[in-house]
Design a protein around this motif. Structure first.
Motif, mmCIF file in Angstrom:
data_model
loop_
_atom_site.group_PDB
_atom_site.id
_atom_site.type_symbol
_atom_site.label_atom_id
_atom_site.label_comp_id
_atom_site.label_asym_id
_atom_site.label_seq_id
_atom_site.Cartn_x
_atom_site.Cartn_y
_atom_site.Cartn_z
ATOM 1 N N LEU A 329 -31.562 -13.764 0.678
ATOM 2 C CA LEU A 329 -32.022 -15.171 0.402
ATOM 3 C C LEU A 329 -33.056 -15.774 0.992
ATOM 4 N N MET A 330 -33.028 -15.628 2.474
ATOM 5 C CA MET A 330 -34.011 -16.068 3.232
ATOM 6 C C MET A 330 -35.544 -15.557 2.932
ATOM 7 N N ARG A 331 -35.562 -14.235 2.799
ATOM 8 C CA ARG A 331 -36.744 -13.721 2.394
ATOM 9 C C ARG A 331 -37.425 -14.242 1.039
ATOM 10 N N LEU A 332 -36.539 -14.306 0.051
ATOM 11 C CA LEU A 332 -37.000 -14.902 -1.361
ATOM 12 C C LEU A 332 -37.551 -16.540 -0.991
ATOM 13 N N TYR A 333 -36.410 -17.268 -0.365
ATOM 14 C CA TYR A 333 -36.871 -18.550 -0.127
ATOM 15 C C TYR A 333 -37.974 -18.926 0.633
ATOM 16 N N THR A 334 -38.067 -18.014 1.857
ATOM 17 C CA THR A 334 -39.395 -18.300 2.656
ATOM 18 C C THR A 334 -40.628 -17.848 1.985
ATOM 19 N N GLY A 485 -30.585 -25.623 -1.796
ATOM 20 C CA GLY A 485 -29.858 -26.145 -0.738
ATOM 21 C C GLY A 485 -28.578 -25.477 -1.092
ATOM 22 N N ILE A 486 -28.308 -25.541 -2.321
ATOM 23 C CA ILE A 486 -26.713 -25.335 -2.476
ATOM 24 C C ILE A 486 -26.564 -23.712 -2.380
ATOM 25 N N LEU A 487 -27.403 -22.918 -2.457
ATOM 26 C CA LEU A 487 -27.120 -21.517 -2.155
ATOM 27 C C LEU A 487 -27.133 -21.126 -0.683
ATOM 28 N N PHE A 488 -27.784 -21.813 0.051
ATOM 29 C CA PHE A 488 -27.530 -21.795 1.598
ATOM 30 C C PHE A 488 -26.261 -22.389 1.958
ATOM 31 N N HIS A 489 -25.916 -23.369 1.441
ATOM 32 C CA HIS A 489 -24.668 -24.154 1.565
ATOM 33 C C HIS A 489 -23.669 -23.194 1.319
ATOM 34 N N HIS A 490 -24.011 -22.458 0.084
ATOM 35 C CA HIS A 490 -22.772 -21.361 -0.178
ATOM 36 C C HIS A 490 -22.372 -20.435 0.911
ATOM 37 N N TYR A 491 -23.424 -20.071 1.509
ATOM 38 C CA TYR A 491 -23.140 -19.191 2.858
ATOM 39 C C TYR A 491 -22.933 -19.660 4.030
ATOM 40 N N GLY A 492 -22.580 -21.031 3.968
ATOM 41 C CA GLY A 492 -22.271 -21.834 5.365
ATOM 42 C C GLY A 492 -22.922 -22.722 6.048
ATOM 43 N N ARG A 494 -23.991 -25.639 6.281
ATOM 44 C CA ARG A 494 -23.262 -27.111 5.556
ATOM 45 C C ARG A 494 -24.047 -28.281 6.427
ATOM 46 N N GLU A 495 -24.948 -28.090 7.365
ATOM 47 C CA GLU A 495 -25.390 -29.062 7.949
ATOM 48 C C GLU A 495 -26.788 -29.473 7.250
ATOM 49 N N LEU A 496 -26.372 -30.483 6.548
ATOM 50 C CA LEU A 496 -27.568 -30.718 5.185
ATOM 51 C C LEU A 496 -28.937 -30.950 5.885
ATOM 52 N N LEU A 497 -29.045 -31.998 6.931
ATOM 53 C CA LEU A 497 -30.338 -32.263 7.417
ATOM 54 C C LEU A 497 -30.982 -30.961 7.980
ATOM 55 N N PHE A 498 -30.386 -29.904 7.917
ATOM 56 C CA PHE A 498 -31.184 -28.772 8.730
ATOM 57 C C PHE A 498 -32.094 -27.925 7.604
ATOM 58 N N PHE A 499 -31.574 -28.095 6.289
ATOM 59 C CA PHE A 499 -32.360 -27.548 5.280
ATOM 60 C C PHE A 499 -33.750 -27.431 5.381
ATOM 61 N N THR A 500 -34.314 -28.631 5.705
ATOM 62 C CA THR A 500 -35.764 -28.754 5.507
ATOM 63 C C THR A 500 -36.517 -27.986 6.878
ATOM 64 N N VAL A 501 -35.645 -27.510 7.853
ATOM 65 C CA VAL A 501 -36.126 -26.944 8.783
ATOM 66 C C VAL A 501 -36.338 -25.465 8.212
ATOM 67 N N ILE A 502 -35.486 -24.716 7.505
ATOM 68 C CA ILE A 502 -35.852 -23.737 6.991
ATOM 69 C C ILE A 502 -37.054 -23.768 5.909
ATOM 70 N N PHE A 503 -37.118 -24.992 5.260
ATOM 71 C CA PHE A 503 -38.254 -25.262 4.315
ATOM 72 C C PHE A 503 -39.538 -25.158 5.173
ATOM 73 N N ALA A 504 -39.332 -25.742 6.426
ATOM 74 C CA ALA A 504 -40.718 -25.893 7.306
ATOM 75 C C ALA A 504 -41.126 -24.404 7.638
ATOM 76 N N CYS A 505 -40.110 -23.620 7.760
ATOM 77 C CA CYS A 505 -40.446 -22.351 8.358
ATOM 78 C C CYS A 505 -41.322 -21.516 7.360
ATOM 79 N N SER A 506 -40.853 -21.774 6.014
ATOM 80 C CA SER A 506 -41.814 -21.194 5.016
ATOM 81 C C SER A 506 -43.082 -21.964 4.750
ATOM 82 N N ARG A 507 -43.116 -23.206 4.559
ATOM 83 C CA ARG A 507 -44.364 -23.983 4.210
ATOM 84 C C ARG A 507 -45.482 -23.838 5.329
ATOM 85 N N ALA A 508 -45.057 -23.314 6.488
ATOM 86 C CA ALA A 508 -46.222 -23.053 7.409
ATOM 87 C C ALA A 508 -47.250 -22.250 7.051
#
Ligand code: ACO
Ligand code: OAA
Length: 542
Positions: A329-334, A485-492, A494-508
């Motif tokens: 999921l991380m590879r797909l998302y990023t 977000g809801i797919l990451f939420h599924h795996y645990g 749950r800290e919603l404000l953190f999703f954008t940090v993962i987005f930022a890893c990709s968007r770089a």
């Protein structure tokens, strides 16, 4: 933590050179073999992928990507110079009062190389759709893992899984303009890993110190932004510029080096932020959740540093299959969030700030700050919050389409937006949404019983009709944030404000690749003219 964990690991990683070479050849031959021949699955074990062990350097030296960028520069520079010289007066679009007041929507006013966004087709990465990227870009098979993203044993009527590609392959594509060979993609992983090894396998101490000194309840994106800004201390571009040693034609080279350093550090920065977020949630002291490993790829390290792999704290107790899927999921998302042409807030901001010759760290910190807005990257969090509140409100009630539609109307009547729906450019469902949805649909055993994921799917059928009837928005379809977000939420996560940090890893990846090209082209500072209300009224009256 990482150094103590790494030393025994290193000693486990010293088989003979010839056996490593044999393994590398085996994993590369999987890539050139047909999809039917390649194993759909091989377990993601704790053992290091043979192709990343430090001794097997024969087919992927880590300066390959820089040489490929250097080789591409002369032709592109010549094309740009001829446009400037011979066609500068060709009109593209007419600016209107409406476009000045309407966020320049639709105005073709930016120059961007890596991606273009078609309202009907969605994103193209140097001409390649997401599906074409999945088919053509090297994936985890080059690391010695299976080619497919699916889990074994799914039911026969599950959607077939899409092939994975590595974000490293996407970075090569965005930097150089062409898909990498397997060896070239591996060279990117090596390059990123060498950068972290040269830092001793951890963040520079001043970055960790600065981040640990922050209040624990600080917004995760603020923490990331601080980390990115403190990394700036080692900017090669800033140093070379200050020393006055650099000619304009050479600005791109230290910009490239900084971009690589920044991207390489993102998994560590995200891990640092997530450990603080966890500590805040549990009332404990921040602890490392995982380890950075020189023998793993960028996404795996990101997952490990968040504590979602076997060799990490495995904070959610994921099974081996779930850990493997989380990495997929991380590879797909990023991979698919890396770039979305130049006009979105994070990309445009990075470009704008970089146009003043701010170095990549400062430019991307600014871009990441823009990503943290709820109409942009933070929308994924808003979607999860919305789905959770819907689930709570509906309680045990059977969720019907009409019940859902009533909830959506209540939101719209309150003057709020339906998060995850609409887009400034797209006029169809976002193909990134489709790719994320497919990830879940290929795993019915995993996601079939998750009420949030099921609600997300149902919402994607109900919301477009409601938005159409509402009649305001130009695009009633789901964008990528409706599902991510809801797919990451599924795996645990749950800290919603953190999703954008993962987005930022990709968007770089995309905006930093563009920044390298901005400097290679010698683009000027961006400085449009502004007009005040009186001037606009005068202009409007003619
Ligand atoms: C990775 C990403 O950034 S993808 C986008 C993530 N953001 C979201 O999902 C937030 C919800 N969506 C939105 O707010 C918008 O659709 C945006 C910001 C994405 C695009 O904005 P715009 O280009 O201005 O959209 P559009 O031209 O369709 O807007 C026209 C009107 O429809 C409204 N509208 C647009 N989308 C929605 C929505 N999802 N729900 C309700 N109203 C909407 C706008 O607020 C605007 O209202 P107004 O006339 O009262 O000002
Ligand atoms: O293109 C946009 O405006 C927003 C978006 O989807 C992105 O940046 O990924």
């Amino acid at each position: 933590m990482s150094s103590t964990l790494r030393s025994p690991l290193r000693s486990r990683l010293r088989p003979s050179l010839s056996s490593l070479r044999r393994s590398l050849r085996r994993s590369l031959s999987t890539v050139v073999g047909t999809a039917a021949n390649s194993p759909l699955h091989s377990p993601l074990t704790d053992a290091a992928p043979s192709s990343l062990r430090s001794e097997s350097t024969e087919s992927s030296d880590s300066s390959q990507m820089k040489r490929a960028v250097a080789a591409a520069i002369p032709e592109k520079r010549a094309a740009l110079q001829s446009l400037r010289r011979d066609h500068a007066a060709v009109p593209l679009d007419t600016l209107t009062v409406g476009s000045v007041l309407g966020g320049m929507r639709g105005a073709r006013a930016l120059f961007w190389g890596g991606t273009t966004l078609s309202p009907e087709q969605g994103i193209r990465f140097h001409g390649l759709s997401i599906e074409q990227c999945q088919a053509q870009l090297p994936g985890p098979e080059i690391l010695g893992e299976g080619a497919g993203e699916s889990s074994p044993g799914e039911s026969a009527d599950a959607l077939s899984p899409s092939p994975q590609f590595l974000p490293e392959s996407m970075l090569w594509l965005l930097m150089t303009g062409r898909p990498p060979s397997p060896a070239e993609a591996l060279s990117v992983t090596r390059l990123l890993n060498e950068r972290i090894e040269s830092q001793g396998g951890a963040l520079p101490p001043e970055v960790s110190r600065a981040m640990r000194a922050l209040p624990r309840d600080l917004h995760p994106m603020t923490q990331l932004s601080v980390g990115l800004s403190v990394l700036q201390r080692n900017s090669q571009f800033a140093r070379a510029y200050e020393q006055g040693k650099l000619g304009k034609a050479d600005y791109w080279a230290p910009t490239y080096e900084d971009a690589i350093t920044l991207i390489a550090n993102l998994p560590l920065l995200a891990g640092e932020v997530y450990s603080t977020v966890q500590a805040q949630a549990t009332g404990t002291t921040p602890q490392p959740l995982g380890q950075w490993r020189a023998d793993r790829d960028w996404s795996y390290n990101l997952c490990s540093l968040l504590g979602y792999t076997a060799d990490s704290a495995n904070i959610r107790g994921l099974t081996a299959e779930q850990q493997r899927d989380f990495v997929a999921l991380m590879r797909l998302y990023t991979g698919i969030h890396a770039d979305h042409e130049g006009g979105n807030v994070s990309a445009h901001t990075t470009h704008l700030v970089g146009s003043a010759l701010a170095d990549p760290f400062l430019a991307y910190a600014a871009g990441a700050n823009g990503l943290a807005g709820p109409l942009h990257g933070l929308a994924a969090q808003e979607v999860v919050r919305f789905l959770e509140s819907l689930q709570r409100q509906l309680g045990g009630e059977k969720v019907t389409d009409s019940l859902l539609s009533d909830q959506l109307w209540a939101l719209l009547r309150a003057g709020q937006v339906i998060p995850g729906y609409g887009h400034a450019v797209l006029r169809r469902a976002d193909p990134r949404f489709t790719a994320m949805l497919r990830f879940a649909q290929a795993r019915p055993a995993e996601f079939g019983a998750d009420p949030h994921v099921q609600l997300m799917v149902r919402l994607s059928r109900v919301a477009p009709a409601v938005l159409r009837e509402h009649g305001r928005c130009n695009n009633p379809h789901p964008n990528v944030d409706a599902a991510s977000g809801i797919l990451f939420h599924h795996y645990g996560v749950r800290e919603l404000l953190f999703f954008t940090v993962i987005f930022a890893c990709s968007r770089a990846l995309g905006p930093l690749a563009q920044l390298v090209w901005d400097r290679a082209y010698g683009l000027p500072i961006e400085r449009p003219k502004s007009v005040d209300l009186g001037q606009l009224m005068k202009l409007a009256r003619g």
